[in-house]
Design an enzyme around this catalytic site. Structure first.
Site, mmCIF file in Angstrom:
data_model
loop_
_atom_site.group_PDB
_atom_site.id
_atom_site.type_symbol
_atom_site.label_atom_id
_atom_site.label_comp_id
_atom_site.label_asym_id
_atom_site.label_seq_id
_atom_site.Cartn_x
_atom_site.Cartn_y
_atom_site.Cartn_z
ATOM 1 N N LYS A 284 -84.416 53.300 30.372
ATOM 2 C CA LYS A 284 -84.437 54.754 30.171
ATOM 3 C C LYS A 284 -83.145 55.246 29.488
ATOM 4 O O LYS A 284 -83.067 56.364 29.022
ATOM 5 C CB LYS A 284 -84.655 55.476 31.502
ATOM 6 C CG LYS A 284 -86.069 55.264 32.083
ATOM 7 C CD LYS A 284 -86.253 55.997 33.392
ATOM 8 C CE LYS A 284 -87.591 55.742 34.063
ATOM 9 N NZ LYS A 284 -88.668 56.659 33.597
ATOM 10 N N HIS B 253 -99.648 50.633 34.130
ATOM 11 C CA HIS B 253 -98.562 51.616 34.059
ATOM 12 C C HIS B 253 -97.288 51.119 33.436
ATOM 13 O O HIS B 253 -96.292 51.832 33.434
ATOM 14 C CB HIS B 253 -98.219 52.118 35.470
ATOM 15 C CG HIS B 253 -99.100 53.234 35.913
ATOM 16 N ND1 HIS B 253 -98.842 54.544 35.611
ATOM 17 C CD2 HIS B 253 -100.253 53.226 36.601
ATOM 18 C CE1 HIS B 253 -99.790 55.309 36.113
ATOM 19 N NE2 HIS B 253 -100.670 54.531 36.724
ATOM 20 N N LYS C 110 -84.448 61.447 36.021
ATOM 21 C CA LYS C 110 -85.506 60.449 36.143
ATOM 22 C C LYS C 110 -84.907 59.259 36.874
ATOM 23 O O LYS C 110 -83.692 59.206 37.080
ATOM 24 C CB LYS C 110 -86.029 60.027 34.765
ATOM 25 C CG LYS C 110 -84.908 59.653 33.772
ATOM 26 C CD LYS C 110 -85.446 59.319 32.382
ATOM 27 C CE LYS C 110 -85.921 60.517 31.609
ATOM 28 N NZ LYS C 110 -87.327 60.498 31.261
ATOM 29 N N THR D 270 -93.681 61.583 32.220
ATOM 30 C CA THR D 270 -94.328 62.866 32.512
ATOM 31 C C THR D 270 -93.290 63.984 32.629
ATOM 32 O O THR D 270 -93.629 65.150 32.477
ATOM 33 C CB THR D 270 -95.165 62.810 33.807
ATOM 34 O OG1 THR D 270 -94.385 62.188 34.826
ATOM 35 C CG2 THR D 270 -96.459 62.049 33.586
HETATM 36 C C1 PLP Z 1 -92.091 63.912 36.956
HETATM 37 C C2 PLP Z 1 -91.229 63.190 37.884
HETATM 38 C C3 PLP Z 1 -90.832 61.873 37.604
HETATM 39 C C4 PLP Z 1 -91.213 61.147 36.332
HETATM 40 O O1 PLP Z 1 -90.164 61.321 35.417
HETATM 41 P P1 PLP Z 1 -90.053 60.479 34.064
HETATM 42 O O2 PLP Z 1 -88.871 61.086 33.382
HETATM 43 O O3 PLP Z 1 -91.320 60.713 33.308
HETATM 44 O O4 PLP Z 1 -89.838 59.076 34.447
HETATM 45 C C5 PLP Z 1 -90.010 61.232 38.498
HETATM 46 N N1 PLP Z 1 -89.596 61.837 39.628
HETATM 47 C C6 PLP Z 1 -89.945 63.096 39.921
HETATM 48 C C7 PLP Z 1 -89.434 63.724 41.180
HETATM 49 C C8 PLP Z 1 -90.785 63.816 39.080
HETATM 50 O O5 PLP Z 1 -91.156 65.065 39.403
#
Ligand code: PLP
Length: 863
Positions: A593, A396, A587, A695
């Site tokens: 990021k 991952h 996020k 995601t």
């Molecule tokens: C989808 C999701 C993430 C993943 O977010 P990324 O921007 O892809 O890192 C993290 N936290 C929550 C609550 C999510 O629903």
């Protein structure tokens, strides 16, 4: 099928035959009158539901409608839904047993589930009925759903992926069981005080949990510590036994995982630690009551709390204890279930496949070897063959600080037998390598499961690679970088083991449940097939020029933005313009990021407006959300910085006519579900080569947001699918990042040569966002000026230019609307159903096993 298996089945069959026929199907039915009661209890029509709801309120919560709190109502409704899940759940498990199916065992230290009630209602097909009968009682279903405290048993993307996968496995009717940890405290609750993140413990089980069923009858014992002893068994064979010095009990708690509108209900089995004996009686007898109880508490600490790190590893002993605890519980459970129908391990690898979600469960490879070799007396070679056939590993992360490595000394103290086994696996493995690559000691050193040096370490990723038959990354670029860089030596050895499975998200939770208006529009125009086959969403592309469809689409986005604006007003006391461009980055907070890049863009706009007050710019509302690991000082300072910029921008009358900056506290799945549908612009701006997949990029685009992003993770594939004209691309590629660093990157050059960037840095440096304090953000600026590991400066100008294109596009609302529709229309590929089909075909070799309804009554009439 082994004869042993058949004899067990004959026994079960005769036991059943001895009972009245009706009882076999419905053990709680004994007479015609009982049949009536049973239908009352689990019937699907509105009237029966209403009665069951009131019964549960009265008999479980001990309240009537007058006394009930909103939480009581939520509980009563949850039990009403759960009752209707149980029949299918039991029946599914019975079908799996009878058909002796091959099952997928998904091992994950995290499941970021989100609230259960709405999802369960949707998947069993009771959402509309529940809404209807509650409405008759003047109750609002959404209000009840809001009462649920979400199970935050994960940090971010990795845990949410596991939850999406559980939903897709059940929806695709694939026999599967998820294994994990029932943390008593999930991810901490975040609040913002004076701009800083403050953490509070997440006591999510405080008011009870209707979604779990404890199964103390499947208790298992897990050993820790001690030493090993060799002995000669009666057959003259040398064997090893592990003499542990303590042990802990694991109790499973089962959560139902209903498939979308089918009769499958899979299980998520989470383990909770308990002391082996309630008290240490010796200490107890000597009168030290407090210590006796404290010893007990010590064992129960194992599943007390989720480690709040995302993408960084913290080498704490308790964390290894957690990992070993849940993996050992799960493997013992898997073997117990297997052996109840098989007399040996010949078909184990045909009946079981184990997917490990990152290296957190990779100790399972040594544990399965131990169980097979030491406990079940299977020969080493045979055991190794089985182990390698059942395990598959999903990597991952590309960040080296996230790779798990345990000091050999710590590891050996906690798991002495496993350390021996790992050494033996390593010895045999390195012998093989030496044969293929003679006199290549550099390669041997890199491949070894043990990192040599002053402090020897066990490399869990190496163990995972050696012990698995398949290794996958979670987006095309990520898998390519694994092959080329992080796991290059393993790729050279076993190229056939490597595959890519690009992540996906469930359209049930992240469209149907979270964006009901858009879901309704889709279903009205193209039917409901998109919910089971997201590629069907492509059919709206033919409606992109249909004026009625377009205006409905725009209306829904506006409504969703207005709802989020209301939430912002309520929780942040900030008034935002629903007509402005909602520009969102939510996020986990992490330097890679690059939340700072967006913050620098905001400061750039601020500077421009201060310089030229009559400047006409596209009004924007910037929305941030996300947690920082409590020990990650830089990420916490970035949160403080964003809140400081927000304060200055929002309180400047001249600037805040155009711009607002909002930080939404406590970002979690429930909040995410509110945010995605209200987004215009999704910020996916990580340094290329750092984000494995992402995601949220998928969840945003599915809900009609446009993306501004780098060529990183799944952004690349999203851009390919939605088309380059419908995606705002900027920044260095992974290769360019690599080359720039190899050449020697000097962030100072960018500061010196870029006037606007310099102005941003200088304003921060002068205390412009810290009330004149020139020290507060010093660490942040120093890290950029002297290292800038994540190339914020190198990508700054490209990002600012790209944001200008975004503004231009947003000025042309018709063009933006077209792009929004096309983004959703072309996101079909990113369903987690597609990911799971790929795992099933390419890694698991597992097939759907449809579960027929047990009785017609349990399937509700189609809506
Ligand atoms: C989808 C999701 C993430 C993943 O977010 P990324 O921007 O892809 O890192 C993290 N936290 C929550 C609550 C999510 O629903």
């Amino acid at each position: 099928m082994s004869s042993d298996y058949q004899s067990v089945w004959r026994k079960r069959a005769t036991q059943h035959a001895a009972l009245p026929t009706d009882y076999q199907k419905h053990p709680h039915r004994t007479s015609e009158a009982a049949v009536q009661i049973e239908d009352d209890r689990t019937g699907m029509n509105v009237e029966t539901l209403r009665r069951a709801f009131l019964d549960n309120l009265y008999y479980i919560q001990g309240k009537d409608l007058q006394l009930a709190t909103p939480y009581d109502l939520y509980m009563a409704l949850s039990y009403t839904v759960r009752d209707r899940l149980l029949q299918r759940w039991l029946h599914t498990q019975e079908v799996y047993l009878q058909q002796d199916v091959r099952s997928v065992c998904y091992l994950s230290a995290e499941y970021l589930l989100g609230r259960q009630l709405g999802n369960a209602l949707i998947n069993v097909g009771l959402y509309e009925q529940a809404r209807a009968f509650l409405k008759e009682m003047n109750l609002d279903l959404r209000d009840l759903m809001e009462q649920e405290i979400e199970p935050g048993l994960g940090n971010g993307g990795l845990g949410r992926l596991a939850a999406c996968f559980m939903d897709s496995l059940a929806s695709l009717e694939i026999p599967a069981i998820g294994y994990g940890i029932r943390y008593e405290f999930g991810i901490f609750a975040q609040s913002i005080r004076d701009g800083w993140q403050v953490e509070q413990p997440d006591r999510w089980l405080r008011y009870g949990n209707p979604w779990e069923i404890p199964r103390p009858e499947y208790l298992v014992e897990v050993k820790f510590g001690g030493h090993t002893e060799g002995y000669i068994d009666p057959a003259g064979q040398y064997r090893v036994s592990w003499v542990n010095d303590r042990s802990v009990l694991g109790t499973p708690y089962d959560y139902p995982v209903p498939g979308y509108r089918n009769d499958t209900v899979n299980t998520l089995r989470l383990w909770s630690a308990r002391a082996t004996e309630d008290f240490n009686f010796q200490v107890f007898d000597s009168g030290d009551f407090a210590r006796a109880v404290a010893d007990k508490t010590y064992s129960e600490n194992i599943t007390k709390v989720l480690y709040p790190n995302d993408n960084t590893y913290q080498g704490r002993e308790l964390r290894l204890e957690q990992q070993y605890f849940f993996v050992s519980c799960s493997l013992q459970d898997i073997i117990r279930r297997y052996l109840s129908y098989h007399s040996d391990f010949e078909s184990f690898a045909d009946k079981v496949t184990l997917q490990i979600n990152d290296t957190h469960p990779s100790i399972g490879i040594a544990e399965l070897m131990r169980l097979l070799v030491d406990e079940y007396l299977v020969g080493w070679d045979k055991a190794w063959q089985i182990t390698r056939r059942v395990f598959a590993y999903t990597n991952h992360t590309l960040l080296s600080e996230a790779l798990e490595r345990w000091p050999v000394a710590l590891f050996g103290n906690l798991l002495p037998r496993h350390l021996e086994i790992i050494y033996e696996i390593n010895r045999r493995f390195l012998d093989e390598v030496r044969e293929r690559f003679p006199e290549d000691e550099g390669r041997i050193a890199r491949l070894s499961l043990i990192q040599e040096g002053s402090q020897k370490q066990v490399r869990m990723a190496n163990l995972a690679c050696v012990g698995s038959h398949a290794i996958n990354g979670v987006a095309q670029l990520h898998t390519e970088l694994l092959k080329k860089d992080v796991l290059a030596d393993f790729y050279a050895l076993w190229p056939e083991k490597f595959t890519n499975v690009t992540n996906g998200v469930t359209p049930r939770r992240f469209l149907l449940l979270s964006n009901p208006k858009l879901a309704l529009l889709l279903s009205e125009r193209i039917g409901q097939d998109w919910l089971k086959d997201l590629d069907q969403i492509g059919r709206i592309e033919s409606l992109v020029a249909d004026p009625a469809f377009r205006s409905a689409w725009q209306q829904i986005k506006d409504d969703n933005k207005r709802d989020l604006a209301e939430y912002i007003l309520q929780f942040n006391q900030i008034e935002v313009d629903p007509d402005s461009l909602f520009d969102i980055q939510v996020k986990r907070f992490h330097e890679y990021k690059r939340q700072l890049l967006l913050a620098f863009f905001i400061v750039t706009l601020y500077n421009r407006l201060k310089r030229q007050p009559d400047l006409e710019i596209v009004p924007r509302t910037f929305i941030f959300g996300g947690k920082s690991a409590p020990g990650y000082a830089m990420a916490k300072l970035i949160i403080k910085f964003i809140n400081s910029v927000a304060r200055v921008v929002n309180s400047d009358p001249q600037v805040s006519r155009h711009l607002k900056v909002v930080f939404l506290a406590n970002y979690n799945v429930s909040l995410a579900q509110r945010i995605y549908p209200a987004c215009d612009l999704s910020e996916q701006i990580s340094t290329a080569g750092k984000e494995a997949s992402g995601t949220s990029n998928m969840k945003f685009a599915l809900n009609g947001a446009l993306t501004i992003g780098t060529l990183d993770g799944a952004n690349i594939e999203i851009r390919e699918k939605v088309g380059p004209d419908n995606f705002f691309l900027f920044g260095l590629t992974a290769q360019q990042v690599y080359d720039l660093k190899a050449r020697g990157y000097n962030p100072r050059d960018y500061y010196d040569s870029n006037a606007e960037l310099r102005e941003v840095v200088d304003r921060i440096s002068a205390g412009g966002f810290s009330g004149g304090d020139t020290n507060l953000f010093r660490p942040l600026l120093d890290s950029l000026l002297y290292r800038d590991d994540y190339l914020v400066f190198a990508d700054y100008q490209a990002y600012i230019d790209c944001q200008e294109q975004v503004s231009q596009a947003f000025r042309d609302r018709e063009r933006w609307l077209t792009m929004s529709i096309l983004n959703s229309a072309r996101m079909g590929y990113f369903s987690s159903d597609r990911s799971i089909r790929e795992y099933s075909r390419n890694i698991w070799q597992s097939e759907p096993v449809p579960v027929e309804p047990e009785s017609p009554a349990i399937r509700p009439a189609a809506e």
